[in-house]
Design a protein around this motif. Structure first.
Motif, PDB file in Angstrom:
ATOM      1  N   LEU A 281      19.499  17.929   4.857  1.00 49.48           N
ATOM      2  CA  LEU A 281      18.573  17.537   3.795  1.00 49.48           C
ATOM      3  C   LEU A 281      19.300  17.192   2.500  1.00 49.48           C
ATOM      4  CD1 LEU A 281      15.616  20.072   4.272  1.00 49.48           C
ATOM      5  CD2 LEU A 281      15.901  17.776   5.225  1.00 49.48           C
ATOM      6  N   GLU A 282      20.465  17.799   2.274  1.00 48.21           N
ATOM      7  CA  GLU A 282      21.171  17.511   1.022  1.00 48.21           C
ATOM      8  C   GLU A 282      21.767  16.106   0.997  1.00 48.21           C
ATOM      9  OE1 GLU A 282      24.021  20.280   3.373  1.00 48.21           O
ATOM     10  OE2 GLU A 282      21.868  20.096   2.997  1.00 48.21           O
ATOM     11  N   TRP A 283      21.785  15.421   2.146  1.00 51.75           N
ATOM     12  CA  TRP A 283      22.289  14.046   2.179  1.00 51.75           C
ATOM     13  C   TRP A 283      21.214  13.037   1.782  1.00 51.75           C
ATOM     14  CZ3 TRP A 283      25.633  13.401   7.262  1.00 51.75           C
ATOM     15  CH2 TRP A 283      26.729  14.275   7.194  1.00 51.75           C
ATOM     16  N   LEU A 284      19.965  13.445   1.764  1.00 49.07           N
ATOM     17  CA  LEU A 284      18.867  12.513   1.522  1.00 49.07           C
ATOM     18  C   LEU A 284      18.735  12.170   0.043  1.00 49.07           C
ATOM     19  CD1 LEU A 284      16.190  14.113   3.877  1.00 49.07           C
ATOM     20  CD2 LEU A 284      17.872  12.334   4.420  1.00 49.07           C
ATOM     21  N   ASN A 285      17.983  11.105  -0.211  1.00 49.98           N
ATOM     22  CA  ASN A 285      17.669  10.684  -1.585  1.00 49.98           C
ATOM     23  C   ASN A 285      18.922  10.465  -2.425  1.00 49.98           C
ATOM     24  OD1 ASN A 285      14.778  10.896  -1.184  1.00 49.98           O
ATOM     25  ND2 ASN A 285      15.065  13.120  -1.247  1.00 49.98           N
TER      26      ASN A 285
ATOM     27  N   ALA B 233       7.274  17.809  -0.642  1.00 50.10           N
ATOM     28  CA  ALA B 233       6.645  16.689   0.065  1.00 50.10           C
ATOM     29  C   ALA B 233       7.120  15.355  -0.495  1.00 50.10           C
ATOM     30  CB  ALA B 233       5.126  16.798  -0.030  1.00 50.10           C
ATOM     31  N   ALA B 234       7.209  15.262  -1.821  1.00 46.29           N
ATOM     32  CA  ALA B 234       7.675  14.017  -2.441  1.00 46.29           C
ATOM     33  C   ALA B 234       9.126  13.746  -2.078  1.00 46.29           C
ATOM     34  CB  ALA B 234       7.502  14.094  -3.956  1.00 46.29           C
ATOM     35  N   ASP B 235       9.957  14.788  -2.084  1.00 49.37           N
ATOM     36  CA  ASP B 235      11.369  14.607  -1.743  1.00 49.37           C
ATOM     37  C   ASP B 235      11.542  14.177  -0.289  1.00 49.37           C
ATOM     38  OD1 ASP B 235      11.989  15.343  -4.298  1.00 49.37           O
ATOM     39  OD2 ASP B 235      12.624  17.377  -3.799  1.00 49.37           O
ATOM     40  N   LEU B 236      10.612  14.598   0.575  1.00 53.25           N
ATOM     41  CA  LEU B 236      10.665  14.195   1.983  1.00 53.25           C
ATOM     42  C   LEU B 236       9.979  12.852   2.211  1.00 53.25           C
ATOM     43  CD1 LEU B 236       9.893  17.630   3.685  1.00 53.25           C
ATOM     44  CD2 LEU B 236      12.079  16.406   3.745  1.00 53.25           C
ATOM     45  N   GLY B 237       9.379  12.295   1.160  1.00 52.27           N
ATOM     46  CA  GLY B 237       8.742  10.983   1.254  1.00 52.27           C
ATOM     47  C   GLY B 237       7.413  10.985   1.965  1.00 52.27           C
ATOM     48  N   ILE B 238       6.772  12.146   2.126  1.00 51.13           N
ATOM     49  CA  ILE B 238       5.525  12.209   2.894  1.00 51.13           C
ATOM     50  C   ILE B 238       4.342  12.674   2.049  1.00 51.13           C
ATOM     51  CG2 ILE B 238       6.641  12.511   5.135  1.00 51.13           C
ATOM     52  CD1 ILE B 238       6.230  15.518   4.869  1.00 51.13           C
TER      53      ILE B 238
ATOM     54  N   ASP C 167      11.164   5.713   2.048  1.00 52.25           N
ATOM     55  CA  ASP C 167      12.591   5.692   2.359  1.00 52.25           C
ATOM     56  C   ASP C 167      13.275   6.879   1.682  1.00 52.25           C
ATOM     57  OD1 ASP C 167      15.243   5.184   2.804  1.00 52.25           O
ATOM     58  OD2 ASP C 167      15.217   3.130   2.043  1.00 52.25           O
ATOM     59  N   ILE C 168      13.842   7.773   2.487  1.00 53.02           N
ATOM     60  CA  ILE C 168      14.557   8.930   1.938  1.00 53.02           C
ATOM     61  C   ILE C 168      16.050   8.849   2.240  1.00 53.02           C
ATOM     62  CG2 ILE C 168      12.602  10.507   1.974  1.00 53.02           C
ATOM     63  CD1 ILE C 168      13.559  11.542   4.674  1.00 53.02           C
TER      64      ILE C 168
END
Length: 254
Positions: free
Chosen positions: A144-148, A232-237, A250-251
């Motif tokens: 998860l730390e690789w996202l956004n 939820a916002a950080d996961l794009g959902i 897009d995350i």
């Protein structure tokens, strides 16, 4: 030769010289005693002033400490079990209680190739190596730390309401990878929702999470934050739609 006169008091002189001399000496001693009393009194005053000066300096030092803003911003870090974790304070951190959960211990990992007799002749192996310029797809094992854009995901809880109106709060504080998020949603009880990587054409193919409602209801399909979080916002959902599919944002941006 006659002995020297030892005592001149008596009937002949009619004067008691011993008493007279003692009286004169007593007068002299009284003056000396008065001077000594004055000396003692002055010494007592000097001692008192010295003590007062010392206490005044102590008060001045305490006042200087109180005059510094850092005095009222000082914090202390404590651990509930210092045999496992110790904490120290640097700077001016926000006060509060910070729970720490250990989900995985570090493990040694080593990969060693076979030996080669030369550096430019022996074939290493066969196959295809693909190098992408830009970004690759989100994988289930993507941390998860690789996202956004390497900003990661702020862990917390999310609330999902399927189209039948059933809802569930899903705790993602322990999620480490995209796989953990997908499994947590798919294993949530009380709702009819499935999660997967979104490979639908026309959307963020391979770069987002897709949620599908299987309840058959007609209400809105919603994903909400819990307690003011941003998971939820950080996961794009984060969404509220009148359809059975939520195509995430897009995350996997860089």
């Amino acid at each position: 030769m006659a002995a020297p006169l030892q005592n001149i008091s008596g009937l002949i002189s009619t004067i008691d010289w011993n008493e007279t001399i003692d009286a004169l000496m007593s007068i002299e001693r009284a003056y000396v005693n008065s001077l000594q009393e004055r000396i003692d009194a002055n010494n007592t005053k000097l001692t008192a002033w010295g003590s007062f000066t010392a206490r005044l300096l102590t008060l001045q030092n305490y006042a200087a400490v109180l005059n510094r803003s850092s005095t009222f911003q000082a914090t202390k870090a404590t651990s509930s079990d210092e045999s496992i974790l110790t904490a120290t304070v640097t700077g001016i951190p926000q006060t509060g209680t910070y729970p720490l959960k250990v989900y995985q211990l570090a493990q040694t990992h080593q990969i060693i190739s076979q030996g080669y007799s030369d550096t430019d002749t022996t074939i290493v192996g066969t196959g295809t190596i693909t190098i992408e310029v830009g970004k690759g797809f989100v994988d289930r094992e993507t941390p998860l730390e690789w996202l956004n854009g390497q900003k990661g995901v702020k862990r917390g809880s999310i609330k999902i309401t399927d189209r039948s109106g059933a809802s569930a709060v899903i705790d993602l504080t322990g999620a480490l990878t995209v796989q953990d998020v997908i499994e947590a949603i798919n294993n949530a009880s009380g709702i009819s929702v499935t999660a997967e990587i979104d490979y639908d054409a026309g959307y963020n193919v391979g770069d987002a999470i897709k949620l599908t409602d299987t309840s058959g209801g007609s209400g809105n399909f919603k994903v909400e934050e819990v307690n003011g979080g941003s998971t939820a916002a950080d996961l794009g959902i984060l969404a509220d739609v009148a359809s059975s599919v939520i195509h995430g944002e897009d995350i996997n941006d860089i």
